[in-house]
Design a protein around this motif. Structure first.
Motif, PDB file in Angstrom:
ATOM      1  N   GLU A 119       0.913  -1.260   0.239  1.00  0.00           N
ATOM      2  CA  GLU A 119       0.032  -0.051   0.044  1.00  0.00           C
ATOM      3  C   GLU A 119       1.046   1.134   0.115  1.00  0.00           C
ATOM      4  OE1 GLU A 119      -3.214   0.704  -0.287  1.00  0.00           O
ATOM      5  OE2 GLU A 119      -3.544  -1.666  -0.840  1.00  0.00           O
ATOM      6  N   ARG A 120       1.885   1.408   1.005  1.00  0.00           N
ATOM      7  CA  ARG A 120       2.681   2.510   1.098  1.00  0.00           C
ATOM      8  C   ARG A 120       3.721   2.276   1.866  1.00  0.00           C
ATOM      9  NH1 ARG A 120       0.624   5.956   5.846  1.00  0.00           N
ATOM     10  NH2 ARG A 120      -0.535   4.457   6.777  1.00  0.00           N
ATOM     11  N   ALA A 121       4.889   3.340   1.888  1.00  0.00           N
ATOM     12  CA  ALA A 121       5.890   3.352   2.538  1.00  0.00           C
ATOM     13  C   ALA A 121       6.133   4.653   3.307  1.00  0.00           C
ATOM     14  CB  ALA A 121       7.228   3.036   1.695  1.00  0.00           C
ATOM     15  N   PHE A 122       6.543   4.853   4.402  1.00  0.00           N
ATOM     16  CA  PHE A 122       6.780   5.993   5.259  1.00  0.00           C
ATOM     17  C   PHE A 122       7.607   5.839   6.263  1.00  0.00           C
ATOM     18  CE2 PHE A 122       3.235   3.640   6.886  1.00  0.00           C
ATOM     19  CZ  PHE A 122       3.095   3.941   8.119  1.00  0.00           C
ATOM     20  N   VAL A 123       8.081   6.741   6.859  1.00  0.00           N
ATOM     21  CA  VAL A 123       8.798   6.919   8.146  1.00  0.00           C
ATOM     22  C   VAL A 123       8.094   7.362   9.337  1.00  0.00           C
ATOM     23  CG1 VAL A 123      10.857   7.858   9.293  1.00  0.00           C
ATOM     24  CG2 VAL A 123      11.066   7.451   6.720  1.00  0.00           C
ATOM     25  N   ARG A 124       8.218   6.457  10.466  1.00  0.00           N
ATOM     26  CA  ARG A 124       7.436   6.591  11.640  1.00  0.00           C
ATOM     27  C   ARG A 124       8.194   6.022  12.875  1.00  0.00           C
ATOM     28  NH1 ARG A 124       1.418   4.997  11.606  1.00  0.00           N
ATOM     29  NH2 ARG A 124       1.906   3.272  13.027  1.00  0.00           N
ATOM     30  N   GLY A 125       7.700   6.372  13.742  1.00  0.00           N
ATOM     31  CA  GLY A 125       7.977   5.787  15.209  1.00  0.00           C
ATOM     32  C   GLY A 125       9.198   6.422  15.871  1.00  0.00           C
ATOM     33  N   PRO A 126       9.483   6.073  17.012  1.00  0.00           N
ATOM     34  CA  PRO A 126      10.681   6.669  18.044  1.00  0.00           C
ATOM     35  C   PRO A 126      12.245   6.349  17.128  1.00  0.00           C
ATOM     36  CG  PRO A 126       9.634   4.654  18.993  1.00  0.00           C
ATOM     37  CD  PRO A 126       8.899   4.962  18.026  1.00  0.00           C
ATOM     38  N   MET A 127      12.156   5.112  16.661  1.00  0.00           N
ATOM     39  CA  MET A 127      13.247   4.835  15.942  1.00  0.00           C
ATOM     40  C   MET A 127      13.409   5.340  14.476  1.00  0.00           C
ATOM     41  SD  MET A 127      14.210   1.263  17.144  1.00  0.00           S
ATOM     42  CE  MET A 127      15.781   1.204  16.129  1.00  0.00           C
ATOM     43  N   LYS A 128      12.491   6.206  13.973  1.00  0.00           N
ATOM     44  CA  LYS A 128      12.112   6.544  12.614  1.00  0.00           C
ATOM     45  C   LYS A 128      12.486   5.483  11.793  1.00  0.00           C
ATOM     46  CE  LYS A 128      12.827  11.368  13.730  1.00  0.00           C
ATOM     47  NZ  LYS A 128      11.696  11.497  14.527  1.00  0.00           N
ATOM     48  N   THR A 129      11.864   4.402  12.046  1.00  0.00           N
ATOM     49  CA  THR A 129      12.077   3.137  10.785  1.00  0.00           C
ATOM     50  C   THR A 129      11.191   3.554   9.798  1.00  0.00           C
ATOM     51  OG1 THR A 129      10.222   1.890  12.163  1.00  0.00           O
ATOM     52  CG2 THR A 129      12.436   1.503  12.633  1.00  0.00           C
ATOM     53  N   VAL A 130      11.628   3.003   8.599  1.00  0.00           N
ATOM     54  CA  VAL A 130      10.948   2.797   7.607  1.00  0.00           C
ATOM     55  C   VAL A 130       9.782   1.905   7.487  1.00  0.00           C
ATOM     56  CG1 VAL A 130      10.976   2.593   4.509  1.00  0.00           C
ATOM     57  CG2 VAL A 130      12.751   3.887   5.793  1.00  0.00           C
ATOM     58  N   ARG A 131       8.547   1.990   7.336  1.00  0.00           N
ATOM     59  CA  ARG A 131       7.383   1.159   7.443  1.00  0.00           C
ATOM     60  C   ARG A 131       6.936   0.914   6.059  1.00  0.00           C
ATOM     61  NH1 ARG A 131       5.810   1.299  12.936  1.00  0.00           N
ATOM     62  NH2 ARG A 131       7.352   2.174  14.137  1.00  0.00           N
ATOM     63  N   ILE A 132       6.736  -0.370   5.690  1.00  0.00           N
ATOM     64  CA  ILE A 132       5.985  -0.837   4.575  1.00  0.00           C
ATOM     65  C   ILE A 132       4.836  -1.511   4.854  1.00  0.00           C
ATOM     66  CG2 ILE A 132       6.438  -2.381   2.482  1.00  0.00           C
ATOM     67  CD1 ILE A 132       8.523  -0.206   2.719  1.00  0.00           C
ATOM     68  N   VAL A 133       3.760  -1.040   4.501  1.00  0.00           N
ATOM     69  CA  VAL A 133       2.389  -1.613   4.664  1.00  0.00           C
ATOM     70  C   VAL A 133       1.680  -2.312   3.616  1.00  0.00           C
ATOM     71  CG1 VAL A 133      -0.018  -1.101   5.321  1.00  0.00           C
ATOM     72  CG2 VAL A 133       1.903   0.558   6.260  1.00  0.00           C
ATOM     73  N   ALA A 134       1.450  -3.713   3.777  1.00  0.00           N
ATOM     74  CA  ALA A 134       0.978  -4.521   2.920  1.00  0.00           C
ATOM     75  C   ALA A 134      -0.516  -4.166   2.728  1.00  0.00           C
ATOM     76  CB  ALA A 134       1.205  -5.743   3.182  1.00  0.00           C
ATOM     77  N   SER A 135      -0.903  -4.692   1.431  1.00  0.00           N
ATOM     78  CA  SER A 135      -2.600  -4.584   1.226  1.00  0.00           C
ATOM     79  C   SER A 135      -3.412  -5.302   2.212  1.00  0.00           C
ATOM     80  CB  SER A 135      -2.984  -4.977  -0.248  1.00  0.00           C
ATOM     81  OG  SER A 135      -2.251  -4.489  -0.920  1.00  0.00           O
ATOM     82  N   ASN A 136      -3.085  -6.234   2.954  1.00  0.00           N
ATOM     83  CA  ASN A 136      -3.644  -6.986   4.096  1.00  0.00           C
ATOM     84  C   ASN A 136      -3.364  -6.253   5.399  1.00  0.00           C
ATOM     85  OD1 ASN A 136      -0.907  -7.598   4.862  1.00  0.00           O
ATOM     86  ND2 ASN A 136      -1.156  -9.880   4.674  1.00  0.00           N
ATOM     87  N   GLY A 137      -2.677  -5.073   5.449  1.00  0.00           N
ATOM     88  CA  GLY A 137      -2.490  -4.360   6.910  1.00  0.00           C
ATOM     89  C   GLY A 137      -1.244  -4.689   7.422  1.00  0.00           C
TER      90      GLY A 137
END
Length: 129
Positions: free
Chosen positions: A83-101
């Motif tokens: 679905e998308r990629a973004f930076v978030r969290g206290p460690m500023k990790t790159v998050r990758i979200v799949a279509s299934n969540g």
């Protein structure tokens, strides 16, 4: 390193320590567009070192040989299933979200640029599909 070997040294420290990443198998005609050193969180606290590959079809993470021997796993996902990629969290990790969540977390440098590049590839794949 053997000249024909698919292994890649894992940075300067990896070269000194003998850490190598075995390049994953790519599909026929699949083109690697970008790659970088990365850590992937396999669970809440365990991060696995390796390389991340962005191809014209998939996002692939390959652990370095040491982590592979102690449970580090290869991970991949088709871009159209993300679905998308973004930076978030206290460690500023790159998050990758799949279509299934399902969400994958990576430490990649530079974070913002890596997330933007991956997200652009995801959106382009969805538009083309």
């Amino acid at each position: 390193m053997i000249p024909d070997s698919p292994d890649k040294p894992f940075g300067i420290a990896g070269k000194l320590l003998g850490l190598r990443v075995r390049e994953p198998s790519f599909e026929e005609g699949e083109e690697v567009r970008w790659e970088a050193r990365a850590n992937r969180f396999q669970n809440k606290i365990r991060a696995i070192g390796g390389r991340i590959y962005l191809t014209d079809r998939r996002l692939v993470f390959a652990p370095h040989k040491f982590d592979a021997k102690i449970g580090g796993r290869l991970w991949s996902a088709n871009l159209i299933n993300l679905e998308r990629a973004f930076v978030r969290g206290p460690m500023k990790t790159v998050r990758i979200v799949a279509s299934n969540g399902e969400e994958q977390r990576f430490v990649i440098w530079p974070r913002v640029e890596a997330a933007a590049m991956i997200d652009a590839a995801i959106q382009a794949a969805k538009t083309a599909a």
